[in-house]
Design a protein around this motif. Sequence first.
Motif, PDB file in Angstrom:
ATOM      1  N   ALA A   1     -22.043   6.508   6.582  1.00 49.64           N
ATOM      2  CA  ALA A   1     -23.020   7.469   6.713  1.00 49.64           C
ATOM      3  C   ALA A   1     -24.916   7.399   5.941  1.00 49.64           C
ATOM      4  O   ALA A   1     -25.588   8.133   6.126  1.00 49.64           O
ATOM      5  CB  ALA A   1     -22.398   8.269   4.769  1.00 49.64           C
ATOM      6  N   PHE A   2     -24.515   5.604   6.041  1.00 47.85           N
ATOM      7  CA  PHE A   2     -26.014   4.997   5.212  1.00 47.85           C
ATOM      8  C   PHE A   2     -27.325   5.386   6.344  1.00 47.85           C
ATOM      9  O   PHE A   2     -27.913   5.374   6.745  1.00 47.85           O
ATOM     10  CB  PHE A   2     -25.948   4.312   3.945  1.00 47.85           C
ATOM     11  N   VAL A   3     -26.437   4.571   7.919  1.00 45.37           N
ATOM     12  CA  VAL A   3     -26.945   4.658   8.694  1.00 45.37           C
ATOM     13  C   VAL A   3     -27.293   5.726   9.130  1.00 45.37           C
ATOM     14  O   VAL A   3     -29.276   6.086   9.629  1.00 45.37           O
ATOM     15  CB  VAL A   3     -26.429   4.133   9.757  1.00 45.37           C
ATOM     16  N   ALA A   4     -26.737   6.526   9.163  1.00 49.21           N
ATOM     17  CA  ALA A   4     -26.814   8.077   9.378  1.00 49.21           C
ATOM     18  C   ALA A   4     -28.549   8.662   8.884  1.00 49.21           C
ATOM     19  O   ALA A   4     -28.939   8.915   8.926  1.00 49.21           O
ATOM     20  CB  ALA A   4     -25.848   9.005   9.167  1.00 49.21           C
ATOM     21  N   ALA A   5     -28.404   8.196   7.323  1.00 53.71           N
ATOM     22  CA  ALA A   5     -29.130   9.165   6.602  1.00 53.71           C
ATOM     23  C   ALA A   5     -30.677   8.226   7.491  1.00 53.71           C
ATOM     24  O   ALA A   5     -31.529   8.665   7.060  1.00 53.71           O
ATOM     25  CB  ALA A   5     -28.864   8.527   4.704  1.00 53.71           C
ATOM     26  N   CYS A   6     -30.579   6.657   7.231  1.00 53.66           N
ATOM     27  CA  CYS A   6     -32.013   6.064   7.774  1.00 53.66           C
ATOM     28  C   CYS A   6     -32.494   6.755   8.845  1.00 53.66           C
ATOM     29  O   CYS A   6     -33.452   6.974   9.061  1.00 53.66           O
ATOM     30  CB  CYS A   6     -31.849   4.515   7.970  1.00 53.66           C
TER      31      CYS A   6
END
Length: 332
Positions: free
Chosen positions: A298-303
């Motif tokens: 999820a964090f990579v997608a948010a980036c």
Amino acid sequence: MHEVLMATAEQKPYADLDPRWLRAFLAVARERHFGRAAARLSIGQPSLSRHVQQLERALGVQLFHRTPHGVLLTEVGRLIRPEAEGVLALSSHLVRTARTYTGRSRSTLTVAAPLPSPAGGLLSEAIRRFRGDRGGPEQPQIAVIDLVDEEQTGALAQRRVDAVLTWGRPGHAAFAGEALVEEPVDAIFAARHSLAATPQVTVSALADEPLLFPVRERRHCWTLLRDAAEAARTELDPVPTSPAAVLDLVASGLGCSAVPRSLRLSASPELAFVPLRGLSARMSVVWRQTDRSPAVTAFVAACRSAAVALTGARPDIWSAPRPLPAHAHRSA
């Protein structure tokens, strides 16, 4: 040279290893000196020596060659060093996992990023989107830390961090990475400086006065700047400066520096940002290839989402990354 076996009658096969022995071994391996290693661990040298000897007895091998000037790892010492680092890393990860658990099953996602980071920049925008997409009591907390560039790879491998926002790139098969944005590099001067109103300067302008730069902490950016100077046949002589102090010291007229353009977003009016001709850097997100945790995904997608939004909203600061040359493979 063959290693000296140290089997004794008291040695037991597959003996449990005390973490203190491993920490002592690694400290001596790094410092190459028992006195400095003891100071590093804040313990007495006799205790340190005893821990190393206990580890050698438990393993049945000699780990160090003692010399008049310090110590050197034996062949088997070099062999087990990464294994010892891995054991302690897994131990730390176990403790961190247990300590971040609460009755609501909340965990902590630890992200390393260059600090200070501007308000409205990639870091804050990615965190905002991450939190917005993962509401509810089980939403992971995010801890943000700053690391010296050269510590990023080790911190990921040792599970001290879960993801890294970096000006470098993944250089190891164990890591996955994705370029997010590209942004120009600006020279910064005090607002009253003679070059403050100049439309553009070359890297040579940074050689004319003290260059305040966090060389150790921002090795990736320094390499970019140094290479540009060498191409321009200019020699830069940086004054090592903490990242947190650069803007204040430059604003006080104590020197100049070079920073990513996004720092304009939170800078004081006492600073002048002047574009550096032909110089830009790219920010990437890097994580462990084998990490399939929902929080990291999820964090990579948010980036990614934050990068798209910023390049659309502020094209004067951020742009989509250009393809890298085939030969460009510097590690993160």
